[in-house]
Design a protein around this motif. Structure first.
Motif, PDB file in Angstrom:
ATOM      1  N   LEU A 169     -35.731  -1.089  36.414  1.00  0.00           N
ATOM      2  CA  LEU A 169     -35.543  -1.754  35.259  1.00  0.00           C
ATOM      3  C   LEU A 169     -35.294  -0.864  34.060  1.00  0.00           C
ATOM      4  CD1 LEU A 169     -39.260  -3.456  35.284  1.00  0.00           C
ATOM      5  CD2 LEU A 169     -36.955  -4.233  35.799  1.00  0.00           C
ATOM      6  N   LEU A 170     -34.953   0.600  34.401  1.00  0.00           N
ATOM      7  CA  LEU A 170     -34.519   1.407  33.501  1.00  0.00           C
ATOM      8  C   LEU A 170     -33.499   2.298  33.928  1.00  0.00           C
ATOM      9  CD1 LEU A 170     -37.774   2.523  31.580  1.00  0.00           C
ATOM     10  CD2 LEU A 170     -36.158   1.006  30.905  1.00  0.00           C
ATOM     11  N   TYR A 171     -32.438   2.620  33.089  1.00  0.00           N
ATOM     12  CA  TYR A 171     -31.553   3.384  33.668  1.00  0.00           C
ATOM     13  C   TYR A 171     -31.355   4.681  32.771  1.00  0.00           C
ATOM     14  CZ  TYR A 171     -30.486  -0.438  36.866  1.00  0.00           C
ATOM     15  OH  TYR A 171     -30.408  -1.394  37.894  1.00  0.00           O
ATOM     16  N   CYS A 172     -30.839   5.928  33.586  1.00  0.00           N
ATOM     17  CA  CYS A 172     -30.466   6.899  32.747  1.00  0.00           C
ATOM     18  C   CYS A 172     -29.186   6.731  32.096  1.00  0.00           C
ATOM     19  CB  CYS A 172     -30.572   8.047  33.760  1.00  0.00           C
ATOM     20  SG  CYS A 172     -29.833   8.231  35.008  1.00  0.00           S
ATOM     21  N   VAL A 173     -28.848   7.634  31.404  1.00  0.00           N
ATOM     22  CA  VAL A 173     -27.361   7.540  30.728  1.00  0.00           C
ATOM     23  C   VAL A 173     -26.223   7.769  31.828  1.00  0.00           C
ATOM     24  CG1 VAL A 173     -25.755   8.728  29.171  1.00  0.00           C
ATOM     25  CG2 VAL A 173     -28.172   8.390  28.421  1.00  0.00           C
ATOM     26  N   PRO A 174     -26.259   8.718  32.652  1.00  0.00           N
ATOM     27  CA  PRO A 174     -25.151   8.485  33.644  1.00  0.00           C
ATOM     28  C   PRO A 174     -25.034   7.337  34.514  1.00  0.00           C
ATOM     29  CG  PRO A 174     -26.396  10.817  33.600  1.00  0.00           C
ATOM     30  CD  PRO A 174     -27.300   9.715  32.978  1.00  0.00           C
ATOM     31  N   THR A 212     -25.688   3.086  17.179  1.00  0.00           N
ATOM     32  CA  THR A 212     -25.322   2.007  16.463  1.00  0.00           C
ATOM     33  C   THR A 212     -25.940   0.692  16.701  1.00  0.00           C
ATOM     34  OG1 THR A 212     -23.624   1.522  18.034  1.00  0.00           O
ATOM     35  CG2 THR A 212     -23.101   3.065  15.971  1.00  0.00           C
ATOM     36  N   GLY A 213     -26.844   0.710  17.689  1.00  0.00           N
ATOM     37  CA  GLY A 213     -27.544  -0.527  18.016  1.00  0.00           C
ATOM     38  C   GLY A 213     -26.761  -1.524  18.890  1.00  0.00           C
ATOM     39  N   ARG A 214     -25.807  -1.178  19.379  1.00  0.00           N
ATOM     40  CA  ARG A 214     -24.981  -2.323  20.187  1.00  0.00           C
ATOM     41  C   ARG A 214     -25.400  -2.234  21.431  1.00  0.00           C
ATOM     42  NH1 ARG A 214     -19.955  -4.259  18.830  1.00  0.00           N
ATOM     43  NH2 ARG A 214     -19.172  -3.820  20.825  1.00  0.00           N
ATOM     44  N   LEU A 215     -25.892  -0.830  22.086  1.00  0.00           N
ATOM     45  CA  LEU A 215     -26.789  -0.762  23.432  1.00  0.00           C
ATOM     46  C   LEU A 215     -28.225  -0.435  23.188  1.00  0.00           C
ATOM     47  CD1 LEU A 215     -26.671  -0.911  26.493  1.00  0.00           C
ATOM     48  CD2 LEU A 215     -25.704   1.547  26.487  1.00  0.00           C
ATOM     49  N   ARG A 216     -29.009  -1.487  23.499  1.00  0.00           N
ATOM     50  CA  ARG A 216     -30.469  -1.108  23.339  1.00  0.00           C
ATOM     51  C   ARG A 216     -30.729   0.087  24.284  1.00  0.00           C
ATOM     52  NH1 ARG A 216     -34.012  -4.103  25.041  1.00  0.00           N
ATOM     53  NH2 ARG A 216     -32.702  -5.553  26.280  1.00  0.00           N
ATOM     54  N   SER A 217     -31.681   0.829  23.819  1.00  0.00           N
ATOM     55  CA  SER A 217     -32.207   2.123  24.738  1.00  0.00           C
ATOM     56  C   SER A 217     -33.849   2.023  24.369  1.00  0.00           C
ATOM     57  CB  SER A 217     -31.576   3.202  24.606  1.00  0.00           C
ATOM     58  OG  SER A 217     -31.800   3.923  23.180  1.00  0.00           O
ATOM     59  N   VAL A 218     -34.662   2.769  25.309  1.00  0.00           N
ATOM     60  CA  VAL A 218     -36.048   2.905  25.067  1.00  0.00           C
ATOM     61  C   VAL A 218     -36.194   4.587  25.177  1.00  0.00           C
ATOM     62  CG1 VAL A 218     -36.801   0.646  25.610  1.00  0.00           C
ATOM     63  CG2 VAL A 218     -36.449   2.500  27.448  1.00  0.00           C
ATOM     64  N   PRO A 237     -32.619  -0.236  29.232  1.00  0.00           N
ATOM     65  CA  PRO A 237     -33.256  -1.220  30.113  1.00  0.00           C
ATOM     66  C   PRO A 237     -31.926  -1.810  30.894  1.00  0.00           C
ATOM     67  CG  PRO A 237     -34.170  -1.336  27.993  1.00  0.00           C
ATOM     68  CD  PRO A 237     -33.005  -0.202  27.921  1.00  0.00           C
ATOM     69  N   ALA A 238     -32.112  -2.436  32.110  1.00  0.00           N
ATOM     70  CA  ALA A 238     -31.220  -3.262  32.858  1.00  0.00           C
ATOM     71  C   ALA A 238     -30.689  -4.478  32.000  1.00  0.00           C
ATOM     72  CB  ALA A 238     -31.882  -3.890  34.141  1.00  0.00           C
ATOM     73  N   SER A 239     -31.665  -5.105  31.337  1.00  0.00           N
ATOM     74  CA  SER A 239     -31.413  -6.266  30.588  1.00  0.00           C
ATOM     75  C   SER A 239     -30.591  -5.995  29.137  1.00  0.00           C
ATOM     76  CB  SER A 239     -32.675  -6.925  29.912  1.00  0.00           C
ATOM     77  OG  SER A 239     -33.503  -5.890  29.080  1.00  0.00           O
ATOM     78  N   ALA A 240     -30.644  -4.743  28.756  1.00  0.00           N
ATOM     79  CA  ALA A 240     -29.672  -4.127  27.656  1.00  0.00           C
ATOM     80  C   ALA A 240     -28.071  -3.939  28.340  1.00  0.00           C
ATOM     81  CB  ALA A 240     -30.128  -2.832  27.321  1.00  0.00           C
ATOM     82  N   LEU A 241     -28.093  -3.523  29.525  1.00  0.00           N
ATOM     83  CA  LEU A 241     -26.738  -3.538  30.131  1.00  0.00           C
ATOM     84  C   LEU A 241     -26.170  -4.896  30.210  1.00  0.00           C
ATOM     85  CD1 LEU A 241     -27.562  -1.214  33.176  1.00  0.00           C
ATOM     86  CD2 LEU A 241     -26.274  -0.634  30.948  1.00  0.00           C
ATOM     87  N   HIS A 242     -26.804  -5.761  30.520  1.00  0.00           N
ATOM     88  CA  HIS A 242     -26.381  -7.244  30.398  1.00  0.00           C
ATOM     89  C   HIS A 242     -25.855  -7.666  29.192  1.00  0.00           C
ATOM     90  CE1 HIS A 242     -26.911  -8.084  34.952  1.00  0.00           C
ATOM     91  NE2 HIS A 242     -28.006  -7.341  34.671  1.00  0.00           N
ATOM     92  N   GLU A 243     -26.881  -7.624  28.349  1.00  0.00           N
ATOM     93  CA  GLU A 243     -26.627  -7.922  26.985  1.00  0.00           C
ATOM     94  C   GLU A 243     -25.464  -7.316  26.272  1.00  0.00           C
ATOM     95  OE1 GLU A 243     -30.243  -6.934  24.860  1.00  0.00           O
ATOM     96  OE2 GLU A 243     -31.398  -8.615  26.024  1.00  0.00           O
ATOM     97  N   TYR A 244     -25.243  -5.988  26.565  1.00  0.00           N
ATOM     98  CA  TYR A 244     -24.000  -5.351  25.950  1.00  0.00           C
ATOM     99  C   TYR A 244     -22.722  -6.023  26.710  1.00  0.00           C
ATOM    100  CZ  TYR A 244     -20.604  -1.817  24.901  1.00  0.00           C
ATOM    101  OH  TYR A 244     -19.284  -1.170  24.499  1.00  0.00           O
TER     102      TYR A 244
END
Length: 71
Positions: free
Chosen positions: A12-17, A37-43, A52-59
């Motif tokens: 569900l969560l991915y590291c930066v690399p 800048t908020g274009r890619l969500r992170s926690v 989050p995996a969902s943030a990758l899809h949203e981006y």
């Protein structure tokens, strides 16, 4: 367009690399700038930033919308 996250990858969560690999971005600085800048969500998990995996899809969806607006 579907993001190329392998079917057997249930994280569900991915590291930066990993986010860099999935988004075909060659610079950590670019990923951090997108998060800043908020274009890619992170926690935050401890001291690390995770995407989050969902943030990758949203981006990717955001990029597709922006590409459609330019045509």
């Amino acid at each position: 367009m579907t993001l190329a996250i392998p079917e057997d990858d249930a994280r569900l969560l991915y590291c930066v690399p990993d986010a860099m690999k999935f988004l075909s971005i060659k610079s950590k600085d670019t990923i951090y700038a997108l998060m800043r800048t908020g274009r890619l969500r992170s926690v935050k998990e401890g001291r690390a930033r995770k995407i989050p995996a969902s943030a990758l899809h949203e981006y990717v969806a955001l990029l597709e919308r922006e590409a459609g607006e330019q045509q």
